[in-house]
Write a protein that holds these residues in place. Structure first.
Motif, mmCIF file in Angstrom:
data_model
loop_
_atom_site.group_PDB
_atom_site.id
_atom_site.type_symbol
_atom_site.label_atom_id
_atom_site.label_comp_id
_atom_site.label_asym_id
_atom_site.label_seq_id
_atom_site.Cartn_x
_atom_site.Cartn_y
_atom_site.Cartn_z
ATOM 1 N N ASP A 1 8.754 -38.912 -33.432
ATOM 2 C CA ASP A 1 8.638 -37.728 -34.293
ATOM 3 C C ASP A 1 7.254 -37.103 -34.214
ATOM 4 O O ASP A 1 7.089 -35.884 -34.283
ATOM 5 C CB ASP A 1 8.912 -38.117 -35.756
ATOM 6 N N ALA A 2 6.256 -37.968 -34.087
ATOM 7 C CA ALA A 2 4.865 -37.491 -34.098
ATOM 8 C C ALA A 2 4.568 -36.573 -32.930
ATOM 9 O O ALA A 2 3.639 -35.760 -32.997
ATOM 10 C CB ALA A 2 3.910 -38.685 -34.086
ATOM 11 N N VAL A 3 5.347 -36.679 -31.853
ATOM 12 C CA VAL A 3 5.116 -35.813 -30.691
ATOM 13 C C VAL A 3 5.268 -34.354 -31.086
ATOM 14 O O VAL A 3 4.524 -33.482 -30.619
ATOM 15 C CB VAL A 3 6.093 -36.174 -29.548
ATOM 16 N N ARG A 4 6.214 -34.068 -31.966
ATOM 17 C CA ARG A 4 6.409 -32.684 -32.399
ATOM 18 C C ARG A 4 5.236 -32.196 -33.236
ATOM 19 O O ARG A 4 4.862 -31.024 -33.172
ATOM 20 C CB ARG A 4 7.717 -32.560 -33.187
ATOM 21 N N ARG A 5 4.646 -33.093 -34.027
ATOM 22 C CA ARG A 5 3.542 -32.703 -34.906
ATOM 23 C C ARG A 5 2.233 -32.540 -34.152
ATOM 24 O O ARG A 5 1.497 -31.585 -34.370
ATOM 25 C CB ARG A 5 3.359 -33.731 -36.032
ATOM 26 N N VAL A 6 1.902 -33.519 -33.280
ATOM 27 C CA VAL A 6 0.569 -33.543 -32.679
ATOM 28 C C VAL A 6 0.578 -33.310 -31.175
ATOM 29 O O VAL A 6 -0.477 -33.123 -30.574
ATOM 30 C CB VAL A 6 -0.150 -34.877 -33.004
ATOM 31 N N GLY A 7 1.753 -33.351 -30.535
ATOM 32 C CA GLY A 7 1.833 -32.993 -29.121
ATOM 33 C C GLY A 7 1.565 -34.112 -28.134
ATOM 34 O O GLY A 7 1.543 -33.873 -26.928
ATOM 35 N N TYR A 8 1.359 -35.326 -28.609
ATOM 36 C CA TYR A 8 1.147 -36.448 -27.686
ATOM 37 C C TYR A 8 1.550 -37.735 -28.390
ATOM 38 O O TYR A 8 1.871 -37.752 -29.584
ATOM 39 C CB TYR A 8 -0.311 -36.531 -27.242
ATOM 40 N N ILE A 9 1.507 -38.841 -27.647
ATOM 41 C CA ILE A 9 1.855 -40.143 -28.223
ATOM 42 C C ILE A 9 0.913 -41.186 -27.642
ATOM 43 O O ILE A 9 0.522 -41.116 -26.466
ATOM 44 C CB ILE A 9 3.337 -40.484 -27.928
ATOM 45 N N HIS A 10 0.524 -42.158 -28.469
ATOM 46 C CA HIS A 10 -0.401 -43.196 -28.019
ATOM 47 C C HIS A 10 0.305 -44.116 -27.031
ATOM 48 O O HIS A 10 1.507 -44.372 -27.138
ATOM 49 C CB HIS A 10 -0.918 -44.000 -29.219
ATOM 50 N N GLU A 11 -0.449 -44.622 -26.073
ATOM 51 C CA GLU A 11 0.157 -45.443 -25.015
ATOM 52 C C GLU A 11 0.782 -46.727 -25.540
ATOM 53 O O GLU A 11 1.642 -47.329 -24.894
ATOM 54 C CB GLU A 11 -0.894 -45.776 -23.954
ATOM 55 N N THR A 12 0.373 -47.189 -26.736
ATOM 56 C CA THR A 12 0.944 -48.413 -27.312
ATOM 57 C C THR A 12 2.039 -48.096 -28.332
ATOM 58 O O THR A 12 2.339 -48.913 -29.200
ATOM 59 C CB THR A 12 -0.156 -49.247 -27.998
ATOM 60 N N TRP A 13 2.664 -46.938 -28.190
ATOM 61 C CA TRP A 13 3.606 -46.483 -29.212
ATOM 62 C C TRP A 13 4.817 -47.400 -29.363
ATOM 63 O O TRP A 13 5.469 -47.421 -30.402
ATOM 64 C CB TRP A 13 4.068 -45.064 -28.895
ATOM 65 N N GLY A 14 5.132 -48.208 -28.360
ATOM 66 C CA GLY A 14 6.323 -49.057 -28.425
ATOM 67 C C GLY A 14 6.127 -50.370 -29.155
ATOM 68 O O GLY A 14 7.085 -51.121 -29.359
ATOM 69 N N ALA A 15 4.892 -50.663 -29.591
ATOM 70 C CA ALA A 15 4.622 -51.930 -30.283
ATOM 71 C C ALA A 15 5.208 -51.908 -31.699
ATOM 72 O O ALA A 15 5.174 -50.884 -32.381
ATOM 73 C CB ALA A 15 3.121 -52.183 -30.341
ATOM 74 N N ILE A 16 5.744 -53.050 -32.130
ATOM 75 C CA ILE A 16 6.353 -53.160 -33.458
ATOM 76 C C ILE A 16 5.498 -54.067 -34.336
ATOM 77 O O ILE A 16 5.115 -55.170 -33.937
ATOM 78 C CB ILE A 16 7.786 -53.728 -33.370
ATOM 79 N N ASN A 17 5.198 -53.593 -35.536
ATOM 80 C CA ASN A 17 4.431 -54.349 -36.520
ATOM 81 C C ASN A 17 5.403 -55.010 -37.495
ATOM 82 O O ASN A 17 6.224 -54.328 -38.123
ATOM 83 C CB ASN A 17 3.498 -53.365 -37.256
ATOM 84 N N GLU A 18 5.326 -56.324 -37.638
ATOM 85 C CA GLU A 18 6.254 -57.052 -38.514
ATOM 86 C C GLU A 18 6.114 -56.617 -39.981
ATOM 87 O O GLU A 18 7.073 -56.665 -40.737
ATOM 88 C CB GLU A 18 6.041 -58.557 -38.384
ATOM 89 N N GLN A 19 4.904 -56.200 -40.364
ATOM 90 C CA GLN A 19 4.713 -55.716 -41.738
ATOM 91 C C GLN A 19 5.522 -54.437 -41.984
ATOM 92 O O GLN A 19 6.039 -54.210 -43.084
ATOM 93 C CB GLN A 19 3.231 -55.466 -42.029
ATOM 94 N N ASP A 20 5.630 -53.603 -40.943
ATOM 95 C CA ASP A 20 6.424 -52.374 -41.072
ATOM 96 C C ASP A 20 7.908 -52.703 -41.227
ATOM 97 O O ASP A 20 8.619 -52.064 -42.005
ATOM 98 C CB ASP A 20 6.221 -51.478 -39.847
ATOM 99 N N ILE A 21 8.384 -53.708 -40.496
ATOM 100 C CA ILE A 21 9.775 -54.138 -40.617
ATOM 101 C C ILE A 21 10.045 -54.629 -42.043
ATOM 102 O O ILE A 21 11.050 -54.274 -42.668
ATOM 103 C CB ILE A 21 10.105 -55.258 -39.608
ATOM 104 N N GLN A 22 9.130 -55.450 -42.562
ATOM 105 C CA GLN A 22 9.307 -55.969 -43.921
ATOM 106 C C GLN A 22 9.272 -54.845 -44.950
ATOM 107 O O GLN A 22 10.041 -54.840 -45.914
ATOM 108 C CB GLN A 22 8.223 -56.997 -44.245
ATOM 109 N N ASP A 23 8.386 -53.881 -44.722
ATOM 110 C CA ASP A 23 8.298 -52.735 -45.633
ATOM 111 C C ASP A 23 9.633 -51.984 -45.671
ATOM 112 O O ASP A 23 10.151 -51.648 -46.740
ATOM 113 C CB ASP A 23 7.177 -51.805 -45.174
#
Length: 277
Positions: free
Chosen positions: A124-146
């Motif tokens: 989604d962020a690509v539409r807002r800022v026009g690019y994506i960080h190279e590590t965009w595919g990493a998953i944070n376990e805290q985000d899953i729990q959230d």
């Protein structure tokens, strides 16, 4: 640029404040799903928007859907010849569609579905800022729990409806005035915005966003015969499990609103350069 940018302009903020008095949010509810330490709260908010719409579609198979904003990233990467990112994004989106279809059959928020929602949020962020960080595919376990904590607060009766349900309403040609507008949900004559925030508070900016959507809906009624007449505006506070609602007649002065509408259209044309409306 979009409705969010437009209502954030200083003169527009001032005009909205003069026209619409922000109501008091008088609901008392403790925070039920605090963000875990290390959680990316902005990303989780975007991912939860996807999950909530998935849940609403599961409950209401007749709900109308638009394409995912994350899919814009495919057009973005393709135009720029970024083949590697395009292929990565395509795999993520295809996989997310598969998990979504499984969810519509069983209603289970699997870890795979939660992970897919987080990756869609990153795209989604690509539409807002026009690019994506190279590590965009990493998953944070805290985000899953959230996300897990947030979906556990969903109440089956909250968005169940036999009437019209539109997810990601965009207000057609009216939205061209502000270079685009993406709402979250319309249930019958109620517009709902999703907010994954830590305070149960109606911020002026969030209220102005609702009134901007409402104004676009009035313009759309002049252009489309089957446009919905909104009578209520709401915010779903996901960390509290609360749906706060405002009656349109309590915040709109129907005597002064026609003048405001004229000003809105003229100012939006100046902002966007749109001459179609």
């Amino acid at each position: 640029m979009s409705l969010t940018d437009f209502v954030g302009l200083p003169d527009v903020r001032a005009r909205f404040k003069a026209e619409f008095s922000k109501p008091k949010l008088d609901i008392k509810q403790e925070l039920l799903a605090a963000a875990p330490l290390g959680s990316n709260v902005r990303l989780v908010g975007t991912a939860f928007d996807y999950l909530l719409r998935f849940y609403i579609k599961y409950q209401n198979p007749h709900a109308q859907e638009r394409g995912w904003i994350a899919e814009y990233a495919l057009h973005h990467f393709s135009r720029r010849g970024q083949t590697h990112l395009f292929n990565q994004a395509k795999r993520v989106i295809d996989q997310a569609h598969n998990y979504y279809q499984e969810f519509l059959l069983n209603g289970q928020f699997t870890n795979e579905l939660l992970q897919s929602a987080l990756l869609l949020g990153r795209l989604d962020a690509v539409r807002r800022v026009g690019y994506i960080h190279e590590t965009w595919g990493a998953i944070n376990e805290q985000d899953i729990q959230d996300l897990r904590n947030l979906v556990q607060l969903l109440k089956p009766e909250l968005f169940k409806c036999s009437g019209k349900i539109i997810m990601n309403p965009s207000w057609g040609e009216a939205a061209l005035l502000v270079r685009g507008a993406d709402g979250d949900l319309i249930v019958d004559d109620l517009l709902v915005d999703f907010k994954t925030v830590k305070e149960l508070k109606l911020e002026r900016s969030n209220f102005d966003q609702l009134m901007g959507y409402y104004t676009l809906s009035v313009i759309e009624q002049k252009l489309e015969e089957d446009a919905i007449e909104l009578k209520c505006l709401g915010i779903y506070f996901s960390r509290f499990g609360v749906l706060y609602q405002i009656n349109v007649e309590d915040v709109v002065n129907f005597e002064t609103f026609p003048k405001f509408l004229e000003w809105f259209i003229a100012r939006a044309r100046e902002y966007s350069g749109c001459t179609l409306i």
